[in-house]
Design a protein around this motif. Structure first.
Motif, PDB file in Angstrom:
ATOM      1  N   ASN A  53      15.875-115.444 -55.877  1.00 43.12           N
ATOM      2  CA  ASN A  53      15.592-115.646 -57.304  1.00 43.12           C
ATOM      3  C   ASN A  53      15.756-114.346 -58.080  1.00 43.12           C
ATOM      4  OD1 ASN A  53      15.014-118.327 -57.025  1.00 43.12           O
ATOM      5  ND2 ASN A  53      12.794-118.111 -57.182  1.00 43.12           N
ATOM      6  N   THR A 107      12.157-119.632 -65.051  1.00 39.32           N
ATOM      7  CA  THR A 107      13.315-120.409 -65.501  1.00 39.32           C
ATOM      8  C   THR A 107      14.258-120.688 -64.328  1.00 39.32           C
ATOM      9  OG1 THR A 107      13.154-119.337 -67.638  1.00 39.32           O
ATOM     10  CG2 THR A 107      15.236-120.428 -67.145  1.00 39.32           C
ATOM     11  N   GLN A 143      13.650-120.753 -61.155  1.00 43.26           N
ATOM     12  CA  GLN A 143      13.044-121.664 -60.180  1.00 43.26           C
ATOM     13  C   GLN A 143      12.918-123.081 -60.757  1.00 43.26           C
ATOM     14  OE1 GLN A 143      10.631-119.865 -57.223  1.00 43.26           O
ATOM     15  NE2 GLN A 143       8.981-121.313 -57.574  1.00 43.26           N
ATOM     16  N   GLY A 144      12.643-123.139 -62.064  1.00 41.72           N
ATOM     17  CA  GLY A 144      12.516-124.441 -62.724  1.00 41.72           C
ATOM     18  C   GLY A 144      13.827-125.215 -62.742  1.00 41.72           C
ATOM     19  N   GLN A 145      14.925-124.494 -62.597  1.00 36.41           N
ATOM     20  CA  GLN A 145      16.224-125.180 -62.553  1.00 36.41           C
ATOM     21  C   GLN A 145      16.786-125.263 -61.141  1.00 36.41           C
ATOM     22  OE1 GLN A 145      16.972-126.864 -64.871  1.00 36.41           O
ATOM     23  NE2 GLN A 145      17.065-125.905 -66.879  1.00 36.41           N
ATOM     24  N   SER A 146      15.984-124.911 -60.160  1.00 34.61           N
ATOM     25  CA  SER A 146      16.508-124.993 -58.789  1.00 34.61           C
ATOM     26  C   SER A 146      15.542-125.740 -57.879  1.00 34.61           C
ATOM     27  CB  SER A 146      16.845-123.607 -58.253  1.00 34.61           C
ATOM     28  OG  SER A 146      15.753-122.735 -58.390  1.00 34.61           O
ATOM     29  N   THR A 161      12.150-126.107 -58.223  1.00 36.56           N
ATOM     30  CA  THR A 161      10.832-126.446 -58.774  1.00 36.56           C
ATOM     31  C   THR A 161       9.788-125.742 -57.889  1.00 36.56           C
ATOM     32  OG1 THR A 161      11.825-128.496 -59.490  1.00 36.56           O
ATOM     33  CG2 THR A 161       9.450-128.386 -59.693  1.00 36.56           C
TER      34      THR A 161
END
Ligand code: PMP
Ligand code: GLU
Length: 398
Positions: free
Chosen positions: A105, A261, A263-266, A268
């Motif tokens: 990340n 962001t 992580q939120g698009q990969s 969760t």
């Protein structure tokens, strides 16, 4: 079939490949000595297992906040206060699917074409590959066994350029087990202070140092650098929780927001149940840590002594982690089938084939000639495995 160009320069993980190879052999009925992958053989503390069962019983089965549940983030902050001598706030914490994911990340959030990322060698296999995957350039700063595998301030300073985006530092080190003293770290931090780049400190082996060596977090030694320092840690090594996949990054708030962001698009959130287990690891009884540390120190002593008794192998005593990093160039020239051993890869495959010992060739870590032996297994297995090596070498010598 056409793959993305970013994969052209990326190598698969050799540590995981060796582990898969050993598993294959094992499945075919061979008793393999698993000195390949670095993974504690201990079970996680009871509190971890109980907490996971309890979480399942309580119906913990939904998404959580992307960067982790609040009590776990609070416990990570508390852990940082107790163990790392600094006081982050929960907004700085990103709970990830293992420390490797935290590093990945970070790579996504920070590295891009044109960037140089400083990585002292020998290095853990995933650092340069993650950098390359982002189209950035790993700049390897070699260290020498004679210097205890430590990078000097001068060597670091010489590698810095205007394109330097980050330094990735791992102490105690995978693969060498070398650990910087606080004074040595201070000297490096002095150089970092003079520059303008990120410091990514992989402190995953911080609890595993031997002979009473003092391991201090860079966060404690250089509080003035906290606005460009990231601490990476996790449950895999300290609590023997490799398969649970919980790691974390503690970063300055703007970067933590970017990681949210990414992580939120990969992925969760990491597994909710594993988060509850990690919370219990951090807040429950801590005796298991010193018990494991003592066992690792005893295993280190056995592994190093036994390796040094193999003619052609020479091994330095590592200060931490659970790896012995041995110079195996003395085995070059030994006959092996139709050919002669001529590289660390040959040594590793010779050992796998002839001694059923799985170990990782040093070239994967940027140190050809060496082989990494993980001693995260019982003393009995260590003795038997190295005895098997000794026999294989003796047979090859004829
Ligand atoms: N950093 C280093 C130096 C490691 O050796 C490892 C593997 N234990 C990791 C990160 C990744 O750990 P995790 O299993 O938490 O992804
Ligand atoms: N850290 C361990 C190793 O280097 C686990 C394998 C991996 O995550 O690559 O062997």
């Amino acid at each position: 079939m056409k793959l993305a160009a970013r994969l052209h320069a990326v190598q698969p993980s050799v540590t995981l490949a060796m582990s898969a190879r050993a598993a294959e052999l094992r499945q075919s009925g061979t008793d393999v000595f698993a000195f390949g992958v670095g993974e504690p053989d201990f079970e996680p503390p009871d509190a971890v297992l109980d907490a996971a069962r309890e979480a399942i019983g309580k119906g913990v089965s939904k998404y959580t906040a992307v960067t982790g549940i609040a009590p776990l983030k609070a416990a990570i902050c508390d852990h940082a206060r107790r163990k790392k001598g600094f006081s982050p706030v929960p907004e700085q914490v990103t709970v990830t699917v293992g420390a490797k994911h935290a590093l990945f990340n970070l790579a996504i959030a920070l590295f891009e074409p044109g960037d140089e990322v400083l990585i002292p060698s020998p290095f853990w296999v995933s650092y340069p590959e993650q950098v390359r995957m982002m189209g950035a350039e790993p700049v390897i700063v070699p260290t020498r066994e004679e210097d205890g595998w430590r990078m000097s301030g001068a060597a670091l300073a010489a590698a810095v350029t205007p394109r330097t985006k980050a330094l990735i530092l791992c102490t105690p080190s995978n693969p060498t087990g070398a650990a910087y003293t606080p004074a040595e770290l201070r000297a490096l931090l002095e150089v970092v202070r003079a520059g303008d780049y990120w410091l990514i400190a992989d402190e995953i082996y911080a609890e595993l140092s031997y002979d009473g060596a003092s391991i201090r977090s860079v966060a404690e030694l250089a509080p003035d650098l906290l606005d460009r320092t990231v601490i990476v840690d996790g449950g895999s090594t300290t609590y023997a929780m490799t398969g649970w996949r919980i790691g974390w990054a503690i970063s300055p708030r703007p970067l933590a927001k970017a990681l949210d962001t990414v992580q939120g698009q990969s992925t969760t959130n990491p597994s909710a149940i594993a988060q509850h287990a990690a919370l219990a690891a951090l807040t429950g009884p801590q005796e298991a840590i010193s018990r494991m540390r003592d066992a690792f120190q005893a295993r280190r002593d056995v592994m190093v002594a036994e390796l040094n008794a193999v003619p052609g192998v020479r091994c330095r005593v590592p200060e931490g982690a659970f790896y012995a990093f041995a110079d195996c160039r003395g085995l070059y020239g030994l006959p092996w089938g139709e050919k002669r051993i001529a590289s660390d890869e040959d040594v590793a495959f010779f050992l796998l084939e002839k001694a059923h010992v799985a170990a990782v060739p040093g070239g994967a870590f940027g140190a050809p000639g060496y082989v990494r032996f993980s001693y995260a297994t019982s003393e009995e297995r260590i003795r038997a495995g190295v005895a098997s090596m000794r026999q294989a070498v003796a047979a090859a010598r004829g």
